[in-house]
Design an enzyme around this catalytic site. Structure first.
Site, mmCIF file in Angstrom:
data_model
loop_
_atom_site.group_PDB
_atom_site.id
_atom_site.type_symbol
_atom_site.label_atom_id
_atom_site.label_comp_id
_atom_site.label_asym_id
_atom_site.label_seq_id
_atom_site.Cartn_x
_atom_site.Cartn_y
_atom_site.Cartn_z
ATOM 1 N N GLN A 51 26.424 -52.561 -9.272
ATOM 2 C CA GLN A 51 25.398 -51.741 -10.086
ATOM 3 C C GLN A 51 26.071 -51.936 -11.303
ATOM 4 O OE1 GLN A 51 22.675 -48.830 -8.648
ATOM 5 N NE2 GLN A 51 24.308 -48.398 -7.286
ATOM 6 N N THR B 113 31.660 -49.100 -1.002
ATOM 7 C CA THR B 113 30.875 -47.853 -1.367
ATOM 8 C C THR B 113 29.941 -47.577 -0.185
ATOM 9 O OG1 THR B 113 29.299 -49.062 -2.266
ATOM 10 C CG2 THR B 113 30.925 -48.267 -3.828
ATOM 11 N N ASP C 175 32.790 -38.469 -7.419
ATOM 12 C CA ASP C 175 32.763 -37.162 -6.923
ATOM 13 C C ASP C 175 33.238 -36.815 -5.583
ATOM 14 O OD1 ASP C 175 30.118 -38.454 -6.701
ATOM 15 O OD2 ASP C 175 29.869 -36.562 -5.369
ATOM 16 N N TYR D 251 35.577 -42.476 2.618
ATOM 17 C CA TYR D 251 35.488 -43.123 1.430
ATOM 18 C C TYR D 251 36.152 -42.229 0.300
ATOM 19 C CZ TYR D 251 32.744 -44.080 -2.885
ATOM 20 O OH TYR D 251 32.426 -44.246 -4.069
ATOM 21 N N TRP E 55 26.171 -39.910 -7.889
ATOM 22 C CA TRP E 55 24.765 -40.469 -7.762
ATOM 23 C C TRP E 55 24.447 -41.516 -8.585
ATOM 24 C CZ3 TRP E 55 21.463 -35.325 -6.971
ATOM 25 C CH2 TRP E 55 22.268 -34.536 -5.949
#
Length: 291
Positions: A11, A63, A103, A126, A151
């Site tokens: 991404q 991820t 996070d 993770y 997010w």
């Protein structure tokens, strides 16, 4: 300036490539996992010897948060060993290393937003692997930025926004978790932030360190979903919005434990780099591109 991007098809990686390839002062080397497996030390070493990058931006990561609970070795190979290999090679070649973290290094029990110096207490495989990657960089590299974000969404890949739009095609009602809070972050903004940080770090090594960057305002997943569907209806991406029902985390069991509080304090990056939080609501105005 020779810039190496790992995870170029992810991404954030795709935005980094799009933005940096337009700069006349950058000679870009963009590689996906097939071209550069960062978990392989010899492959990383050979790539550095061949490219001799002045800057390395690590956008590669494992991820799959829930699958990581059963694919432990693979997760740590990419997120810890891969980070270690890049850190050691960057130090040897005196390259600036920029690395994306998460996070999930926090347990989510703090009442307010997390600052960079808060103690990491990951609750998932993770999260543990990403924290281990951070430690590998801090220990083995003297010129770096670790950028924690949360997010992440964009027009590319798999993410919450695209999942919501897909489910809306067949589900008249959706139960969305309402007791987890964070800052949705547009991947294009993360790419812009990394590039701004790169430019400043190249002239001021003292800016090395860990920084938080995510979206604002902070919301729950339930609130985020509501805003997604409001934008989709406004832009006529959807003709009818599903009914949203708030649920608790316990009502939606997952393999990995997720932080209830993913709020990241972004004051440090604003003070030292003059970078503002991601405007995720603005990013949703292009929602027709997320289909």
């Amino acid at each position: 300036m020779r810039v190496l991007i790992t995870g170029a098809n992810g991404q954030v990686g795709q935005f980094l490539v799009d933005k940096l390839c337009k700069r006349s002062d950058v000679e870009l080397f963009a590689m996906d996992r097939m071209q550069l497996d960062i978990s392989n030390r010899a492959v990383v070493r050979d790539a550095f010897e061949r490219i001799k990058p002045q800057v390395v931006i690590n956008a590669a990561a494992y991820t799959a948060v829930d699958k990581a609970e059963s694919e432990i070795d693979l997760c740590f190979a990419v997120n810890e060993i891969g980070s270690l290999n890049l850190a050691q090679a960057s130090e040897q070649h005196q390259s600036l290393l920029l690395h994306i973290s998460t996070d999930y290094v926090f347990d989510g029990t703090k009442s307010g937003a997390y600052i960079e110096s808060d103690i990491a207490k990951p609750t998932s495989i993770y999260g543990r692997s990403k924290h281990a990657g951070e430690e590998a960089i801090k220990t083995n590299c003297s010129w770096f930025v670790i950028l924690r974000t949360a997010w992440v969404f964009s027009e590319h890949g798999s993410n919450f926004v695209k999942t919501m739009l897909r489910l809306a095609q067949s589900k008249p009602e959706l139960g969305i978790v309402a007791d987890q809070f964070g800052g949705p972050t547009y991947a294009g903004d993360i790419a812009d932030t990394l590039i701004k940080m790169m430019d400043k770090l190249l002239v001021n090594r003292a800016l090395t360190g860990i920084y938080h960057y995510s979206g604002y305002p902070h919301v729950s997943w339930y609130d985020f979903a509501g805003r997604i569907f409001a934008s989709a209806m406004q832009k006529q991406v959807l003709m009818q919005s599903p009914k949203l029902r708030p649920i608790e985390t316990k009502d939606y069991p997952t393999s990995a434990v997720r932080p209830a509080n993913s709020r990241l304090d972004c004051e440090a990056i604003a003070t030292r780099f003059d970078i503002s939080p991601s405007d995720w609501q603005l990013a949703l105005e292009k929602i027709e591109d997320y289909r």
